[in-house]
Motif scaffolding. Structure first.
Motif, PDB file in Angstrom:
ATOM      1  N   SER A   1      -4.109  21.801   4.012  1.00  0.00           N
ATOM      2  CA  SER A   1      -2.703  21.721   3.627  1.00  0.00           C
ATOM      3  C   SER A   1      -2.645  20.079   3.215  1.00  0.00           C
ATOM      4  CB  SER A   1      -1.566  21.943   4.604  1.00  0.00           C
ATOM      5  OG  SER A   1      -1.651  23.074   5.062  1.00  0.00           O
ATOM      6  N   THR A   2      -2.004  20.232   1.807  1.00  0.00           N
ATOM      7  CA  THR A   2      -2.233  18.947   1.037  1.00  0.00           C
ATOM      8  C   THR A   2      -0.591  18.395   0.876  1.00  0.00           C
ATOM      9  OG1 THR A   2      -2.029  20.069  -0.927  1.00  0.00           O
ATOM     10  CG2 THR A   2      -4.220  19.415  -0.242  1.00  0.00           C
ATOM     11  N   ASN A   3      -0.434  16.980   0.499  1.00  0.00           N
ATOM     12  CA  ASN A   3       0.569  16.395   0.329  1.00  0.00           C
ATOM     13  C   ASN A   3       0.463  15.286  -0.602  1.00  0.00           C
ATOM     14  OD1 ASN A   3       3.434  15.549   0.688  1.00  0.00           O
ATOM     15  ND2 ASN A   3       2.605  13.676   1.703  1.00  0.00           N
TER      16      ASN A   3
ATOM     17  N   THR B   1      -5.832  15.544  -7.549  1.00  0.00           N
ATOM     18  CA  THR B   1      -6.331  16.703  -6.632  1.00  0.00           C
ATOM     19  C   THR B   1      -7.222  16.223  -5.547  1.00  0.00           C
ATOM     20  OG1 THR B   1      -6.302  18.411  -8.543  1.00  0.00           O
ATOM     21  CG2 THR B   1      -7.360  19.082  -6.063  1.00  0.00           C
ATOM     22  N   ILE B   2      -6.573  16.243  -4.183  1.00  0.00           N
ATOM     23  CA  ILE B   2      -7.425  15.907  -3.032  1.00  0.00           C
ATOM     24  C   ILE B   2      -8.149  17.290  -2.482  1.00  0.00           C
ATOM     25  CG2 ILE B   2      -5.332  16.257  -1.340  1.00  0.00           C
ATOM     26  CD1 ILE B   2      -6.415  13.899   0.149  1.00  0.00           C
TER      27      ILE B   2
ATOM     28  N   ALA C   1       1.924  12.265  -3.454  1.00  0.00           N
ATOM     29  CA  ALA C   1       2.910  11.391  -4.157  1.00  0.00           C
ATOM     30  C   ALA C   1       3.429  12.055  -5.377  1.00  0.00           C
ATOM     31  CB  ALA C   1       2.455   9.874  -4.476  1.00  0.00           C
ATOM     32  N   ASP C   2       4.834  11.839  -5.520  1.00  0.00           N
ATOM     33  CA  ASP C   2       5.399  12.636  -6.704  1.00  0.00           C
ATOM     34  C   ASP C   2       4.805  12.023  -8.083  1.00  0.00           C
ATOM     35  OD1 ASP C   2       8.997  12.546  -5.491  1.00  0.00           O
ATOM     36  OD2 ASP C   2       7.263  14.018  -4.972  1.00  0.00           O
ATOM     37  N   SER C   3       4.292  10.726  -7.955  1.00  0.00           N
ATOM     38  CA  SER C   3       3.804  10.229  -9.372  1.00  0.00           C
ATOM     39  C   SER C   3       2.548  10.821  -9.635  1.00  0.00           C
ATOM     40  CB  SER C   3       3.902   8.788  -9.061  1.00  0.00           C
ATOM     41  OG  SER C   3       2.934   8.375  -8.069  1.00  0.00           O
ATOM     42  N   VAL C   4       1.712  11.358  -8.762  1.00  0.00           N
ATOM     43  CA  VAL C   4       0.475  11.894  -8.776  1.00  0.00           C
ATOM     44  C   VAL C   4       0.369  13.538  -8.908  1.00  0.00           C
ATOM     45  CG1 VAL C   4      -0.693   9.761  -8.046  1.00  0.00           C
ATOM     46  CG2 VAL C   4      -0.508  11.885  -6.798  1.00  0.00           C
ATOM     47  N   LYS C   5       1.489  14.198  -8.856  1.00  0.00           N
ATOM     48  CA  LYS C   5       1.342  15.385  -8.933  1.00  0.00           C
ATOM     49  C   LYS C   5       1.310  16.189 -10.125  1.00  0.00           C
ATOM     50  CE  LYS C   5       4.787  16.329  -4.897  1.00  0.00           C
ATOM     51  NZ  LYS C   5       6.093  16.841  -4.475  1.00  0.00           N
ATOM     52  N   GLY C   6      -0.003  17.030  -9.997  1.00  0.00           N
ATOM     53  CA  GLY C   6      -0.336  17.852 -11.398  1.00  0.00           C
ATOM     54  C   GLY C   6      -1.319  16.980 -12.024  1.00  0.00           C
ATOM     55  N   ARG C   7      -1.787  15.913 -11.426  1.00  0.00           N
ATOM     56  CA  ARG C   7      -2.936  15.082 -12.268  1.00  0.00           C
ATOM     57  C   ARG C   7      -3.871  14.745 -11.086  1.00  0.00           C
ATOM     58  NH1 ARG C   7      -1.791  10.226 -13.460  1.00  0.00           N
ATOM     59  NH2 ARG C   7      -0.273   9.776 -12.028  1.00  0.00           N
TER      60      ARG C   7
ATOM     61  N   ARG D   1       0.780  -1.271   0.020  1.00  0.00           N
ATOM     62  CA  ARG D   1       0.047  -0.169  -0.054  1.00  0.00           C
ATOM     63  C   ARG D   1       0.914   1.018   0.009  1.00  0.00           C
ATOM     64  NH1 ARG D   1      -5.127   0.137   4.100  1.00  0.00           N
ATOM     65  NH2 ARG D   1      -5.235  -1.797   2.976  1.00  0.00           N
ATOM     66  N   GLU D   2       0.486   2.098  -0.925  1.00  0.00           N
ATOM     67  CA  GLU D   2       1.243   3.400  -0.890  1.00  0.00           C
ATOM     68  C   GLU D   2       0.574   4.737  -0.797  1.00  0.00           C
ATOM     69  OE1 GLU D   2       3.399   3.633  -4.547  1.00  0.00           O
ATOM     70  OE2 GLU D   2       1.300   3.710  -5.923  1.00  0.00           O
ATOM     71  N   LEU D   3       0.977   5.746  -0.215  1.00  0.00           N
ATOM     72  CA  LEU D   3       0.294   7.008  -0.276  1.00  0.00           C
ATOM     73  C   LEU D   3       0.211   7.439  -1.613  1.00  0.00           C
ATOM     74  CD1 LEU D   3      -0.307   9.594   1.434  1.00  0.00           C
ATOM     75  CD2 LEU D   3       1.893  10.386   0.932  1.00  0.00           C
ATOM     76  N   VAL D   4      -1.061   8.321  -1.611  1.00  0.00           N
ATOM     77  CA  VAL D   4      -1.525   8.953  -2.884  1.00  0.00           C
ATOM     78  C   VAL D   4      -1.323  10.407  -2.535  1.00  0.00           C
ATOM     79  CG1 VAL D   4      -3.165   9.196  -4.723  1.00  0.00           C
ATOM     80  CG2 VAL D   4      -2.684   6.868  -3.957  1.00  0.00           C
ATOM     81  N   ALA D   5      -2.190  10.878  -1.694  1.00  0.00           N
ATOM     82  CA  ALA D   5      -2.241  12.316  -1.074  1.00  0.00           C
ATOM     83  C   ALA D   5      -3.046  12.368   0.183  1.00  0.00           C
ATOM     84  CB  ALA D   5      -3.493  12.884  -2.117  1.00  0.00           C
ATOM     85  N   THR D   6      -2.701  13.419   1.054  1.00  0.00           N
ATOM     86  CA  THR D   6      -3.254  13.657   2.054  1.00  0.00           C
ATOM     87  C   THR D   6      -3.570  15.319   2.406  1.00  0.00           C
ATOM     88  OG1 THR D   6      -1.159  14.135   3.369  1.00  0.00           O
ATOM     89  CG2 THR D   6      -1.963  11.865   3.561  1.00  0.00           C
ATOM     90  N   ILE D   7      -4.739  15.246   3.207  1.00  0.00           N
ATOM     91  CA  ILE D   7      -5.005  16.966   3.339  1.00  0.00           C
ATOM     92  C   ILE D   7      -5.373  17.059   4.554  1.00  0.00           C
ATOM     93  CG2 ILE D   7      -7.277  16.248   2.731  1.00  0.00           C
ATOM     94  CD1 ILE D   7      -7.605  18.809   1.487  1.00  0.00           C
ATOM     95  N   THR D   8      -4.609  18.240   5.516  1.00  0.00           N
ATOM     96  CA  THR D   8      -5.199  18.304   6.849  1.00  0.00           C
ATOM     97  C   THR D   8      -6.611  19.048   6.852  1.00  0.00           C
ATOM     98  OG1 THR D   8      -4.157  20.612   6.858  1.00  0.00           O
ATOM     99  CG2 THR D   8      -2.711  18.725   7.212  1.00  0.00           C
ATOM    100  N   SER D   9      -6.824  19.151   8.258  1.00  0.00           N
ATOM    101  CA  SER D   9      -8.169  20.003   8.411  1.00  0.00           C
ATOM    102  C   SER D   9      -8.005  21.247   8.032  1.00  0.00           C
ATOM    103  CB  SER D   9      -8.389  19.738   9.911  1.00  0.00           C
ATOM    104  OG  SER D   9      -7.519  20.379  10.767  1.00  0.00           O
TER     105      SER D   9
END
Length: 121
Positions: free
Chosen positions: A56-58, A68-69, A60-66, A45-53
């Motif tokens: 703020s978002t984070n 949106t969380i 994975a490099d592989s999905v940046k630009g494509r 299992r790998e991280l795709v994206a996270t978002i704080t309350s």
């Protein structure tokens, strides 16, 4: 108890788009971070994206630009808009949330049941 229910998975052609949703319900006081992870067959299992309350978002490099969380705090819901999908992104996508229980006021980590995303022509 807290439940996370995902929706929006399915079959899409390469280059296509999908939007995943995950709604949290139950004994919720507040939710800190929410996120999406994925697990392809035979892989970890790998991280795709996270978002704080606070929004703020984070990614994975592989999905940046494509991908949106986003989240709607009033609805305890997190979304993942996925564009320009690739066949290698076929996986089960899992929702995750750090939830403060309304009774205990303790923080626990919860997972959804997973949503299958298949990218294929």
């Amino acid at each position: 108890q807290v439940q996370l229910v995902e929706s929006g998975g399915g079959l899409v052609q390469p280059g296509g788009s999908l939007r995943l949703s995950c709604a949290a319900s139950g004994s919720i006081f507040s939710i800190y971070a929410m996120g999406w992870y994925r697990q392809a067959p035979g892989k970890q299992r790998e991280l795709v994206a996270t978002i704080t309350s606070g929004g703020s978002t984070n990614y994975a490099d592989s999905v940046k630009g494509r991908f949106t969380i986003s989240r709607d705090n009033a609805k305890n819901t997190v979304y993942l808009q996925m564009n320009s999908l690739k066949p290698e992104e076929t996986a089960v996508y899992y929702c995750n949330a750090d939830v403060v229980g309304s009774g205990s006021r303790l923080t626990d980590d919860y997972w959804g049941q997973g949503a299958q995303v298949t990218v294929s022509s």
